[in-house]
Design a protein around this motif. Sequence first.
Motif, mmCIF file in Angstrom:
data_model
loop_
_atom_site.group_PDB
_atom_site.id
_atom_site.type_symbol
_atom_site.label_atom_id
_atom_site.label_comp_id
_atom_site.label_asym_id
_atom_site.label_seq_id
_atom_site.Cartn_x
_atom_site.Cartn_y
_atom_site.Cartn_z
ATOM 1 N N ALA A 1 0.823 -1.206 -0.080
ATOM 2 C CA ALA A 1 -0.075 -0.120 -0.029
ATOM 3 C C ALA A 1 0.685 1.283 -0.074
ATOM 4 O O ALA A 1 1.906 1.332 0.650
ATOM 5 C CB ALA A 1 -0.870 0.069 1.137
ATOM 6 N N SER B 1 3.611 0.620 -5.449
ATOM 7 C CA SER B 1 2.857 -0.817 -4.907
ATOM 8 C C SER B 1 2.285 -1.578 -6.084
ATOM 9 O O SER B 1 2.505 -2.801 -6.063
ATOM 10 C CB SER B 1 1.570 -0.363 -4.033
ATOM 11 O OG SER B 1 2.049 0.472 -3.030
ATOM 12 N N LEU C 1 -3.167 -2.580 -2.470
ATOM 13 C CA LEU C 1 -4.382 -2.289 -2.170
ATOM 14 C C LEU C 1 -4.928 -1.170 -2.798
ATOM 15 O O LEU C 1 -5.719 -0.684 -2.373
ATOM 16 C CB LEU C 1 -4.363 -2.317 -0.409
ATOM 17 C CG LEU C 1 -3.914 -3.298 0.251
ATOM 18 C CD1 LEU C 1 -3.745 -2.892 1.935
ATOM 19 C CD2 LEU C 1 -4.564 -4.566 -0.194
ATOM 20 N N THR C 2 -4.378 -0.786 -3.678
ATOM 21 C CA THR C 2 -4.479 0.317 -4.490
ATOM 22 C C THR C 2 -5.412 0.214 -5.614
ATOM 23 O O THR C 2 -6.226 1.144 -6.109
ATOM 24 C CB THR C 2 -3.309 1.158 -5.162
ATOM 25 O OG1 THR C 2 -2.560 0.056 -6.232
ATOM 26 C CG2 THR C 2 -2.162 1.550 -4.122
ATOM 27 N N SER D 1 -12.811 0.661 -2.689
ATOM 28 C CA SER D 1 -12.405 1.797 -1.980
ATOM 29 C C SER D 1 -13.272 2.901 -2.138
ATOM 30 O O SER D 1 -13.643 3.759 -1.106
ATOM 31 C CB SER D 1 -11.160 2.345 -2.793
ATOM 32 O OG SER D 1 -10.199 1.033 -2.745
ATOM 33 N N TYR E 1 -7.357 1.291 3.366
ATOM 34 C CA TYR E 1 -6.401 0.295 3.308
ATOM 35 C C TYR E 1 -6.548 -0.459 4.646
ATOM 36 O O TYR E 1 -6.367 -1.618 4.653
ATOM 37 C CB TYR E 1 -5.025 1.008 3.346
ATOM 38 C CG TYR E 1 -4.470 1.719 2.001
ATOM 39 C CD1 TYR E 1 -4.993 1.205 1.049
ATOM 40 C CD2 TYR E 1 -3.521 2.474 1.664
ATOM 41 C CE1 TYR E 1 -4.557 1.689 -0.450
ATOM 42 C CE2 TYR E 1 -3.356 3.169 0.775
ATOM 43 C CZ TYR E 1 -3.710 2.565 -0.631
ATOM 44 O OH TYR E 1 -3.151 3.191 -1.608
ATOM 45 N N GLN F 1 -9.058 -2.991 3.840
ATOM 46 C CA GLN F 1 -8.443 -4.098 3.171
ATOM 47 C C GLN F 1 -7.447 -5.078 3.958
ATOM 48 O O GLN F 1 -7.391 -6.260 3.763
ATOM 49 C CB GLN F 1 -7.796 -3.383 1.800
ATOM 50 C CG GLN F 1 -8.850 -2.891 0.720
ATOM 51 C CD GLN F 1 -8.263 -2.279 -0.437
ATOM 52 O OE1 GLN F 1 -7.874 -3.305 -1.122
ATOM 53 N NE2 GLN F 1 -7.978 -1.178 -0.454
ATOM 54 N N ASN G 1 -3.466 6.978 6.310
ATOM 55 C CA ASN G 1 -4.209 5.943 6.080
ATOM 56 C C ASN G 1 -3.302 4.802 6.263
ATOM 57 O O ASN G 1 -3.496 3.740 6.430
ATOM 58 C CB ASN G 1 -4.899 5.883 4.569
ATOM 59 C CG ASN G 1 -3.861 6.394 3.457
ATOM 60 O OD1 ASN G 1 -2.768 6.931 3.826
ATOM 61 N ND2 ASN G 1 -4.154 6.327 2.292
ATOM 62 N N ALA H 1 -3.656 1.301 8.510
ATOM 63 C CA ALA H 1 -3.398 0.342 7.831
ATOM 64 C C ALA H 1 -2.314 -0.848 8.802
ATOM 65 O O ALA H 1 -2.686 -1.943 9.247
ATOM 66 C CB ALA H 1 -2.827 0.036 6.343
#
Length: 208
Positions: free
Chosen positions: A41, A50, A99-100, A106, A119, A122, A144, A148
């Motif tokens: 991420a 990423s 995770l993008t 999202s 994030y 996820q 963020n 995560a």
Amino acid sequence: MEYLEELIQRYPVLEPVREQIAQAYQMLKTCYENGHKILVAGNGGSGADSEHIVGELMKGFKKKRSLPEDMAKKLMEADQEAGRELAGKLQGALPAIALTGHPGLSTAFLNDVDGEMIYAQQVYGYGTEGDVLWAISTSGNAKNIHYACVTARARGIRILGLTGKDGGKLKQDADVAVVVPETETFKIQELHLPVYHALCLMLEECFF
């Protein structure tokens, strides 16, 4: 560690973080040896990194990565014609998820809950104990990414931080933090790329 030595020769500025890069490799290697996966991420350019990392892990990077004979046989048994083509073209993969790349999830979480925790959601949903969260932040202070990391810690997921400047919060959150010795964002990113390329090459050399 051939690729690590080559990295330091090409980028002497990374000598101070040689040991941290070696520790990062061992963490990722242990993750894969135990049958787990990596979640990656970052934001902006680090988000693009990423995706880049996942592209190097999930298919052949420098090596062809032919499938094991038993998998090729199973593909042929499933469908002789398609199986033959699949067996010749599929490549060995090191499981990794950026995770993008899930805009539906999202944007739903952004709209319905809290965008800064996308994030984290996820990590909670995809992650299992033994996985690694590879978190990238040039400042180390992306909120963020911090959320995560907190979620990863609670899930028994180890954290690899790739950052710069003084490392920020990510240096404290991570089990291993590679803090490249630059302070400007673009210069930090310029050093991140050879670091993660070297790590991906080392993993490929180990497993294929």
